[in-house]
Design a protein around this motif. Structure first.
Motif, short mmCIF file in Angstrom:
data_model
loop_
_atom_site.label_atom_id
_atom_site.label_comp_id
_atom_site.label_asym_id
_atom_site.label_seq_id
_atom_site.Cartn_x
_atom_site.Cartn_y
_atom_site.Cartn_z
N ARG A 289 0.80 -1.43 0.01
CA ARG A 289 0.16 -0.08 -0.15
C ARG A 289 0.75 1.16 0.11
NH1 ARG A 289 -4.99 -0.18 4.43
NH2 ARG A 289 -6.00 -2.10 3.26
N TYR A 290 0.38 2.35 -0.50
CA TYR A 290 1.11 3.53 -0.66
C TYR A 290 0.15 4.66 -0.75
CZ TYR A 290 5.19 6.55 -1.19
OH TYR A 290 5.99 7.61 -1.09
N TYR A 291 0.49 5.82 -0.44
CA TYR A 291 -0.29 7.09 -0.61
C TYR A 291 0.61 8.07 -1.12
CZ TYR A 291 0.76 7.70 4.17
OH TYR A 291 1.35 7.64 5.61
N ALA A 292 0.34 8.86 -1.95
CA ALA A 292 1.47 9.94 -2.53
C ALA A 292 0.55 10.84 -3.51
CB ALA A 292 2.57 9.34 -3.23
N LEU A 293 1.21 11.85 -3.84
CA LEU A 293 0.83 12.76 -5.01
C LEU A 293 1.31 12.30 -6.32
CD1 LEU A 293 -0.71 15.70 -5.19
CD2 LEU A 293 1.49 16.72 -5.36
N GLY A 294 0.39 12.04 -7.11
CA GLY A 294 0.71 11.59 -8.53
C GLY A 294 2.05 12.54 -9.32
N THR A 295 2.91 11.74 -9.77
CA THR A 295 4.07 12.54 -10.53
C THR A 295 3.48 12.73 -12.00
OG1 THR A 295 5.14 10.51 -11.16
CG2 THR A 295 5.74 11.35 -9.22
N THR A 296 2.75 12.19 -12.24
CA THR A 296 2.01 12.52 -13.78
C THR A 296 0.90 13.23 -13.61
OG1 THR A 296 3.13 10.34 -14.74
CG2 THR A 296 1.58 11.53 -15.92
N SER A 297 -0.17 12.78 -12.89
CA SER A 297 -1.30 13.48 -13.11
C SER A 297 -1.35 14.58 -11.79
CB SER A 297 -2.52 12.39 -12.54
OG SER A 297 -2.19 11.92 -11.34
N ASN A 298 -0.49 14.79 -11.14
CA ASN A 298 -0.50 15.78 -9.92
C ASN A 298 -1.72 15.64 -9.00
OD1 ASN A 298 1.15 17.79 -8.73
ND2 ASN A 298 0.05 19.10 -9.59
N GLU A 299 -2.36 14.46 -8.86
CA GLU A 299 -3.51 14.27 -8.09
C GLU A 299 -3.16 13.12 -6.89
OE1 GLU A 299 -6.91 14.46 -11.54
OE2 GLU A 299 -6.38 12.66 -10.69
N ARG A 300 -3.72 13.55 -5.79
CA ARG A 300 -3.49 12.74 -4.57
C ARG A 300 -4.13 11.33 -4.96
NH1 ARG A 300 -6.91 15.58 -0.69
NH2 ARG A 300 -7.89 16.43 -2.68
N GLY A 301 -3.51 10.15 -4.47
CA GLY A 301 -3.99 9.00 -4.61
C GLY A 301 -3.40 8.07 -3.66
N TYR A 302 -4.29 6.99 -3.70
CA TYR A 302 -3.74 5.84 -2.99
C TYR A 302 -3.52 4.54 -3.87
CZ TYR A 302 -3.31 3.09 1.51
OH TYR A 302 -3.01 2.25 2.51
N TYR A 303 -2.49 3.79 -3.48
CA TYR A 303 -2.11 2.87 -4.51
C TYR A 303 -2.09 1.48 -3.82
CZ TYR A 303 -0.25 6.96 -6.83
OH TYR A 303 -0.01 8.23 -7.65
N PHE A 304 -2.56 0.49 -4.56
CA PHE A 304 -2.26 -0.72 -4.12
C PHE A 304 -1.53 -1.50 -5.08
CE2 PHE A 304 -5.36 -0.83 -0.71
CZ PHE A 304 -6.33 0.37 -1.02
N SER A 305 -0.68 -2.54 -4.68
CA SER A 305 0.41 -3.27 -5.45
C SER A 305 0.31 -4.57 -5.21
CB SER A 305 1.58 -2.61 -5.81
OG SER A 305 2.39 -2.56 -4.43
N SER A 306 0.57 -5.53 -6.12
CA SER A 306 0.54 -7.01 -6.03
C SER A 306 1.61 -7.40 -7.18
CB SER A 306 -0.75 -7.64 -6.11
OG SER A 306 -0.63 -9.10 -5.76
N PRO A 307 2.44 -8.30 -6.69
CA PRO A 307 3.61 -8.98 -7.63
C PRO A 307 2.88 -9.77 -8.78
CG PRO A 307 3.63 -10.14 -5.65
CD PRO A 307 2.58 -9.00 -5.44
N ILE A 308 3.24 -9.93 -10.09
CA ILE A 308 2.97 -10.94 -11.07
C ILE A 308 4.26 -11.75 -10.96
CG2 ILE A 308 2.24 -10.97 -13.32
CD1 ILE A 308 1.18 -8.02 -13.30
N SER A 309 3.60 -12.97 -10.93
CA SER A 309 4.77 -14.11 -10.83
C SER A 309 4.25 -15.22 -11.91
CB SER A 309 4.96 -14.57 -9.34
OG SER A 309 3.79 -15.09 -8.90
N ASP A 310 5.59 -15.93 -12.17
CA ASP A 310 5.44 -16.88 -13.15
C ASP A 310 6.27 -18.21 -12.36
OD1 ASP A 310 5.22 -19.00 -15.03
OD2 ASP A 310 6.44 -18.18 -16.46
N ASP A 311 5.59 -19.01 -11.57
CA ASP A 311 6.21 -19.86 -10.77
C ASP A 311 7.02 -19.12 -9.51
OD1 ASP A 311 7.18 -22.24 -13.29
OD2 ASP A 311 5.26 -22.14 -12.04
N ASP A 312 8.28 -19.11 -9.65
CA ASP A 312 9.07 -18.57 -8.45
C ASP A 312 9.27 -17.21 -8.74
OD1 ASP A 312 10.13 -21.51 -6.98
OD2 ASP A 312 8.39 -20.63 -6.64
N ASP A 313 9.41 -16.75 -10.11
CA ASP A 313 9.95 -15.38 -10.87
C ASP A 313 8.78 -14.42 -10.93
OD1 ASP A 313 11.75 -17.54 -13.01
OD2 ASP A 313 12.51 -16.98 -11.17
N ILE A 314 9.38 -13.30 -10.19
CA ILE A 314 8.56 -12.20 -10.21
C ILE A 314 8.67 -11.44 -11.58
CG2 ILE A 314 7.66 -9.97 -9.16
CD1 ILE A 314 8.44 -11.32 -6.52
N LEU A 315 7.66 -11.29 -12.57
CA LEU A 315 7.62 -10.64 -13.92
C LEU A 315 7.54 -9.04 -13.68
CD1 LEU A 315 6.17 -13.56 -15.82
CD2 LEU A 315 8.49 -13.18 -15.16
#
Length: 658
Positions: free
Chosen positions: A152-178
């Motif tokens: 999780r992360y909250y910040a001011l967007g560097t492109t949109s310059n809008e305040r936002g809250y970010y959720f991220s998750s890894p995309i993996s193939d077996d044990d490798d994170i792509l």
């Protein structure tokens, strides 16, 4: 005219008026203090209501979007795409797919980063603020996701310059994170939800990060500012993470006044904010006084503040003072009027009293004799009643003592060993019929041990009739439990109960009595089996933990649990919810007394799964070797020697009985 004439100057009247004037000043001071505290308490309650409402709304929004990136990351199409990002057809398909998901979830943006942090697909691919080609490897949500963690992360967007809250998750193939899939929600949308036509305009709501920066606020001019000055040591990490882009948070002109006065002890702070102060911190402009309260959102790392204007406090205090002073003056006038009337009536009464005094003087001796005689008679009646009551209480106490000794010793404590002896005897008969002499002999050995155990129990019966100061020795609580489970084995097997023991150490040394602790375990296991008569599955979980100078033992079953009324009386003698054939209600009372005699505590509650959860806390003992421990246990009861030599593994073990 009578009321006016009553206020003639006199020393007595002057003192009375002075007293009422001083009392008026005290009433005014006390009323002002009380009204101020009550007004602040009411304002604090309104603050807390708003805080809970908005924090619940904010938590609901975050919980709604949190699982979306994870669900997207397990889509095999995304991992296939990251394996062939140069394919324009796949890129177009993924972009349109992300745009559809973004529209369905009503989020701000959804985009995919490769292993270097470059944006290779985005829901805003066809807009002027597209993230395609942007590198976000500096964002913590990227680095955490590349470690295989949801972030999780909250910040001011560097492109949109809008305040936002970010959720991220890894995309993996077996044990490798792509790569990483990221979802962004707009904080401005949350603020729009807060604004409502019925909202109290005197309450301002803000959300701050751990550095004190305001990134959500009902007042636009406060956004991306800090409540107080940020030290340079905290400012450097903010700039490095580009959380607020090129924007440097400036502190509001805020000053803490102190704690708010309160009757109920509410934790609230008074502070002032110069609403017209410029970025340089000038003190010019109008200053507003607020009552400030906050609650924390640990998962998001936020703090939600409610700031209420205190303008209404003075009005409420003035209204209270007006009512109290008016009432006071009316009461004083009434008192003065009554006092003057009493003085006039007293003069008339004095003449009557003189005549009555003469009559009373002539009959005083006779009346005094009558009073003494009545007092003696009343005192004698009271003494006789007290004597009768004391005799009845002594008789009843003797009856209850005898009943408690007999019932506690015979009807309950010998019930479990007798049941086990019967089971072993029946098994021995069957083995003898089959010609299995060795197994039958083993059962007879168990019967001998149980009879020795019953003899030990009978020798301990006096603990149930009176308190005693036994000298406790170090014993192994785990060995005592194993002995109790062995005694209960036939009943456990018959009822198909699974018993598991969780312990991280091979021995748990406590100060106490091995046999009496074993009796407690037998009582609790027996009660658990009876409580799970209609449950499926039937599971008893016993856990040992060591906390400081104490050993905590929890016994949890999978039964229906205990209602609140029963919990309040469960350790009382003769209290039971079972049929009379299953017990007299003395088991838990006796167990409670045994644990107290060992300087421990026992309590009961319901577990998260719904079953009953008994907790036993006993004083721990350290510094004794295994050999010394086994010798001490052998001295207490010979039947436990084999049990004391058992060792438990660190992992959770299942007893083979169930």
């Amino acid at each position: 005219m009578t009321l006016i004439n009553s206020f003639k100057p006199s020393t007595q009247r002057g003192w009375l008026i002075g007293f009422f004037a001083l009392l008026l000043l005290m009433v005014i001071w006390q009323t002002r203090q009380w009204a101020t505290e009550v007004a602040y308490d009411d304002l604090s309650q309104d603050n807390m209501n708003e805080l809970f409402r908005f924090s619940s709304s904010l938590s609901a929004v975050l919980q709604k979007y949190e699982p979306v990136p994870h669900h997207l990351s397990i889509n095999p199409e995304l991992s296939h795409f990251l394996g062939d990002i140069s394919n324009p057809e796949k890129t177009d398909t993924i972009n349109r797919y992300l745009a559809t998901i973004n529209q369905i979830n009503r989020s701000s943006d959804i985009y995919i980063l490769d292993s270097l942090g470059n944006t290779v697909a985005s829901s805003n691919w066809d807009t002027s603020t597209s993230f395609i080609g942007k590198n976000f490897s500096f964002r913590p949500y990227f680095s955490q996701a590349m470690l295989g963690q949801n972030a999780r992360y909250y910040a001011l967007g560097t492109t949109s310059n809008e305040r936002g809250y970010y959720f991220s998750s890894p995309i993996s193939d077996d044990d490798d994170i792509l790569g990483v899939v990221v979802l962004k929600i707009s904080l401005a949308d949350i603020e729009d939800r807060w604004a409502s036509p019925w909202e109290n305009s005197d309450i301002e709501l803000i959300v701050t990060d751990p550095d004190g920066v305001i990134f959500i606020s009902t007042r636009a001019e406060w956004r991306l500012k800090s409540l107080f000055n940020i030290p340079p040591s905290q400012m450097a990490p903010l700039k490095a993470s580009k959380r607020y882009g090129v924007h440097i948070p400036v502190a509001l002109n805020t000053q803490k006044i102190g704690k708010a006065p309160s009757v109920k002890g509410n934790k609230a702070t008074l502070l002032t904010i110069n609403s017209d102060a410029d970025n340089a911190g000038n003190d010019e402009g109008s200053t507003t006084r607020f009552l400030s309260q906050h609650i924390d959102m640990p998962v998001a790392g936020w703090r939600v503040h409610a700031l209420s204007k205190t303008d209404s406090i003075k009005k409420r205090v003035r209204s209270a003072l007006l009512v109290v002073i008016s009432t006071y003056l009316v009461l004083v006038l009434m008192i003065l009027f009554v006092v003057e009337r009493i003085r006039n009536e007293r003069k008339l009464q004095q003449a009557k009293d003189m005549l009555e005094i003469r009559v009373k003087e002539r009959t005083a001796d006779l009346e005094q004799s009558n009073f003494r005689l009545r007092d003696e008679i009343d005192e004698r009646h009271k003494t006789e009643d007290a004597l009768k009551q004391a005799q009845e209480e002594l008789i009843q106490a003797a009856k209850m003592a005898v009943l408690g000794q007999i019932s506690a010793g015979i009807n309950h404590e010998l019930n479990q060993p007798l049941t086990a002896i019967r089971s072993y005897t029946q098994n021995a008969q069957q083995f003898l019929q089959r010609g299995n002499i060795e197994t039958a002999s083993s059962n007879l050995d168990e019967i001998i041990q149980l009879t020795d155990h019953m003899a030990s129990i009978i020798g301990q019966l006096k603990v149930f009739s009176r308190k005693r100061g036994d000298t406790h020795t170090p014993i192994d609580a785990l060995a005592s439990l194993n002995a109790a489970i062995k005694i209960m084995a036939p009943q456990i097997k018959q009822q198909h109960v699974a018993v598991s023991t969780q312990s991280a150490e091979p021995h748990y040394l406590v100060l106490g009595d091995l046999i009496r602790l074993e009796q407690v375990f037998i009582n609790l296991i027996s009660n658990a089996i009876q409580a799970m008569a209609h449950s499926d599955p039937k599971q008893i979980t016993i856990a040992f933990t060591k906390t400081g100078d104490s050993v905590v033992i929890t016994i949890e079953d999978s039964g229906p649990g205990i209602d609140e009324e029963t919990v309040n009386h469960i350790f009382e003698p003769f209290f039971t919810t079972k049929d009379i054939s299953q017990g007299l209600g003395l088991g838990l009372s006796i167990s409670h007394r045994i644990i107290e005699a060992m300087h421990g505590t026992i309590s009961v509650t319901n577990s998260r799964s719904g079953g009953a959860l008994f907790s036993i806390t006993l004083p721990a003992h350290a510094g004794q070797s295994d050999g010394e421990l086994e010798a001490d246990n052998q001295a207490q009861v010979d039947s436990q020697a084999s049990t004391d030599k058992q060792h438990h593994s660190i992992k959770t073990q299942e007893h083979p009985i169930g």
